[in-house]
Structures are given as structure tokens and as C-alpha cells.
Design a protein around this motif. Structure first.
Motif, PDB file in Angstrom:
ATOM      1  N   ARG A   1     -10.434  -1.031   7.790  1.00 47.41           N
ATOM      2  CA  ARG A   1     -10.492   0.097   6.862  1.00 47.41           C
ATOM      3  C   ARG A   1      -9.185   0.329   6.117  1.00 47.41           C
ATOM      4  O   ARG A   1      -9.195   0.641   4.929  1.00 47.41           O
ATOM      5  CB  ARG A   1     -10.874   1.356   7.657  1.00 47.41           C
ATOM      6  N   TYR A   2      -8.054   0.199   6.810  1.00 43.66           N
ATOM      7  CA  TYR A   2      -6.771   0.548   6.199  1.00 43.66           C
ATOM      8  C   TYR A   2      -5.923  -0.694   5.963  1.00 43.66           C
ATOM      9  O   TYR A   2      -5.714  -1.502   6.865  1.00 43.66           O
ATOM     10  CB  TYR A   2      -6.008   1.532   7.098  1.00 43.66           C
ATOM     11  N   ARG A   3      -5.412  -0.783   4.745  1.00 43.36           N
ATOM     12  CA  ARG A   3      -4.625  -1.946   4.356  1.00 43.36           C
ATOM     13  C   ARG A   3      -3.314  -2.013   5.131  1.00 43.36           C
ATOM     14  O   ARG A   3      -2.883  -3.088   5.532  1.00 43.36           O
ATOM     15  CB  ARG A   3      -4.351  -1.885   2.850  1.00 43.36           C
ATOM     16  N   TRP A   4      -2.674  -0.864   5.355  1.00 45.82           N
ATOM     17  CA  TRP A   4      -1.412  -0.859   6.088  1.00 45.82           C
ATOM     18  C   TRP A   4      -1.596  -1.372   7.511  1.00 45.82           C
ATOM     19  O   TRP A   4      -0.720  -2.045   8.042  1.00 45.82           O
ATOM     20  CB  TRP A   4      -0.758   0.522   6.081  1.00 45.82           C
ATOM     21  N   ALA A   5      -2.732  -1.078   8.136  1.00 44.64           N
ATOM     22  CA  ALA A   5      -2.992  -1.569   9.490  1.00 44.64           C
ATOM     23  C   ALA A   5      -3.226  -3.083   9.473  1.00 44.64           C
ATOM     24  O   ALA A   5      -2.774  -3.822  10.354  1.00 44.64           O
ATOM     25  CB  ALA A   5      -4.194  -0.867  10.106  1.00 44.64           C
ATOM     26  N   ARG A   6      -3.927  -3.540   8.455  1.00 48.84           N
ATOM     27  CA  ARG A   6      -4.188  -4.986   8.319  1.00 48.84           C
ATOM     28  C   ARG A   6      -2.886  -5.745   8.071  1.00 48.84           C
ATOM     29  O   ARG A   6      -2.642  -6.779   8.675  1.00 48.84           O
ATOM     30  CB  ARG A   6      -5.182  -5.221   7.172  1.00 48.84           C
TER      31      ARG A   6
ATOM     32  N   SER B   1      -0.686  -5.737  11.302  1.00 46.47           N
ATOM     33  CA  SER B   1      -1.183  -6.527  12.419  1.00 46.47           C
ATOM     34  C   SER B   1      -1.275  -8.017  12.076  1.00 46.47           C
ATOM     35  O   SER B   1      -1.164  -8.856  12.969  1.00 46.47           O
ATOM     36  CB  SER B   1      -2.556  -6.024  12.867  1.00 46.47           C
ATOM     37  N   MET B   2      -1.474  -8.341  10.808  1.00 50.06           N
ATOM     38  CA  MET B   2      -1.546  -9.750  10.382  1.00 50.06           C
ATOM     39  C   MET B   2      -0.640  -9.938   9.176  1.00 50.06           C
ATOM     40  O   MET B   2      -1.110  -9.940   8.037  1.00 50.06           O
ATOM     41  CB  MET B   2      -2.999 -10.097  10.029  1.00 50.06           C
ATOM     42  N   PRO B   3       0.667 -10.071   9.384  1.00 47.58           N
ATOM     43  CA  PRO B   3       1.603 -10.114   8.253  1.00 47.58           C
ATOM     44  C   PRO B   3       1.492 -11.385   7.409  1.00 47.58           C
ATOM     45  O   PRO B   3       1.907 -11.396   6.262  1.00 47.58           O
ATOM     46  CB  PRO B   3       2.983 -10.019   8.918  1.00 47.58           C
ATOM     47  N   ALA B   4       0.995 -12.452   7.929  1.00 47.32           N
ATOM     48  CA  ALA B   4       0.982 -13.691   7.146  1.00 47.32           C
ATOM     49  C   ALA B   4      -0.186 -13.771   6.213  1.00 47.32           C
ATOM     50  O   ALA B   4      -1.220 -13.279   6.338  1.00 47.32           O
ATOM     51  CB  ALA B   4       0.974 -14.894   8.082  1.00 47.32           C
TER      52      ALA B   4
END
Length: 179
Positions: free
Chosen positions: A168-173, A176-179
Motif C-alpha cells: 500500500r505505501y511506497r515508503w514501506a516498499r 524494505s526493498m531498496p534495490a
């Protein structure tokens, strides 16, 4: 010629050799009665009222009550008849392994594994019965099952919660998955 005249002039349905003739004759007379009730609109062509659905189909025989056992047998036997060879092979293969195990422990064979210290199938079965009749064993199994279910529940709640958050949230994505 309008619909009333055409239906009225149709010859009656003959009942010779037709098992559904009374039902067909009833349907035909109903159609005649319905089509004779034509509603006229001043600006358009006549509108006909359609007969109820299902009148032209033959009546089905009432079904006899079916027990749950009959349904279970109807589902079980075709499966068994198609799977009997697989079941036979499974029973034969497991029986063969147990027989070889019994013979190897009885004669104390010594190939790849030494059967001097391995218990026979009868000894193992006796211990299984003894352990399963112990209330302490049943209590320990209950405690272990409770731990497993609690761990599964906590993992499910965390996984679903984090999955919804990440989806749902881009900041969480991004965190959690920076690459």
C-alpha cells in the motif's frame, strides 16, 4: 393474418405414440390463451405476453430420497475401482519393507547397516502403543502442537500485515526493498 387467427386455425396436436402428448397439448392450449390476450399500443405493433418458462419441457420424475451412505458409496467406489492397483502396490511395497526389516533384525544381518542394535518391527510397535497410552506423552504433544500453531498464527499475522503495508505505501516498499 394476425396471430389470433393463426393460432386458432392451427390443427390440434395428435397424441398418437407420444408419451408427452398431454403435456404438449396443455402447453399448446396455454399458448393459445396467452396469445389471444394481445395488448395493442397505438404507436407500435402488438405486444405478446410470453408463456412461463419450462412449459415445453417434460416433467421430471420425483427423485427418491438419497441417504448420505449412498452418496458416499457413489463417490468412493469409482475412485477405489480406478485406484485399486495403486493401493495394492502401496500395501505390497510397505509390507515388503517391514518383512525385510523383520528378517534382518531376526537373523542379525550385517550389510551396510548392522542390525544387531536395531529393534524389530514388533518391538517398535509395542513401544508406540506404550508411549501413546501415557498421559505425559499426550500432554507433551499438546504443548508442542500449541507452540506450532501459535508460531504459525504470529508469522501469518506479521506476514500479512507487512505485505499489506509494503503493497500500500511506497515508503514501506522502498525501505524494505531498496534495490
Amino acid at each position: 393474418m394476425d396471430a389470433n387467427t393463426q393460432v386458432a386455425n392451427d390443427p390440434p396436436i395428435k397424441a398418437a405414440g407420444n408419451a408427452h402428448a398431454p403435456r404438449i397439448a396443455e402447453t399448446a392450449s396455454h399458448l393459445h390463451a396467452v396469445t389471444s390476450e394481445v395488448t395493442h399500443n397505438a404507436a407500435t405493433a402488438p405486444v405478446f405476453i410470453a408463456p412461463p418458462l419450462g412449459l415445453a419441457t417434460p416433467m421430471a420424475k420425483p427423485k427418491s430420497p438419497v441417504s448420505a451412505r449412498t452418496v458416499a458409496e457413489a463417490r468412493f467406489w469409482p475412485w477405489v475401482s480406478s485406484q485399486w492397483l495403486a493401493w495394492l502396490l502401496a500395501v505390497v511395497s510397505i509390507s515388503t519393507v517391514i518383512l525385510i526389516w523383520h528378517l534382518a533384525t531376526h537373523y542379525k544381518l550385517d550389510f551396510y547397516v548392522r542390525f544387531n542394535n536395531i529393534p524389530s518391527p514388533a518391538e517398535v510397535w509395542g513401544k508406540v502403543i506404550e508411549v501413546n497410552s501415557s498421559p505425559k506423552f499426550i500432554t507433551n504433544i499438546g504443548i508442542s502442537v500449541r507452540r506450532i500453531l501459535l508460531g504459525f498464527f504470529v508469522a501469518t499475522m506479521l506476514g500479512v500485515g507487512l505485505g499489506l503495508l509494503i503493497g500500500r505505501y511506497r515508503w514501506a516498499r522502498l525501505s524494505s526493498m531498496p534495490a
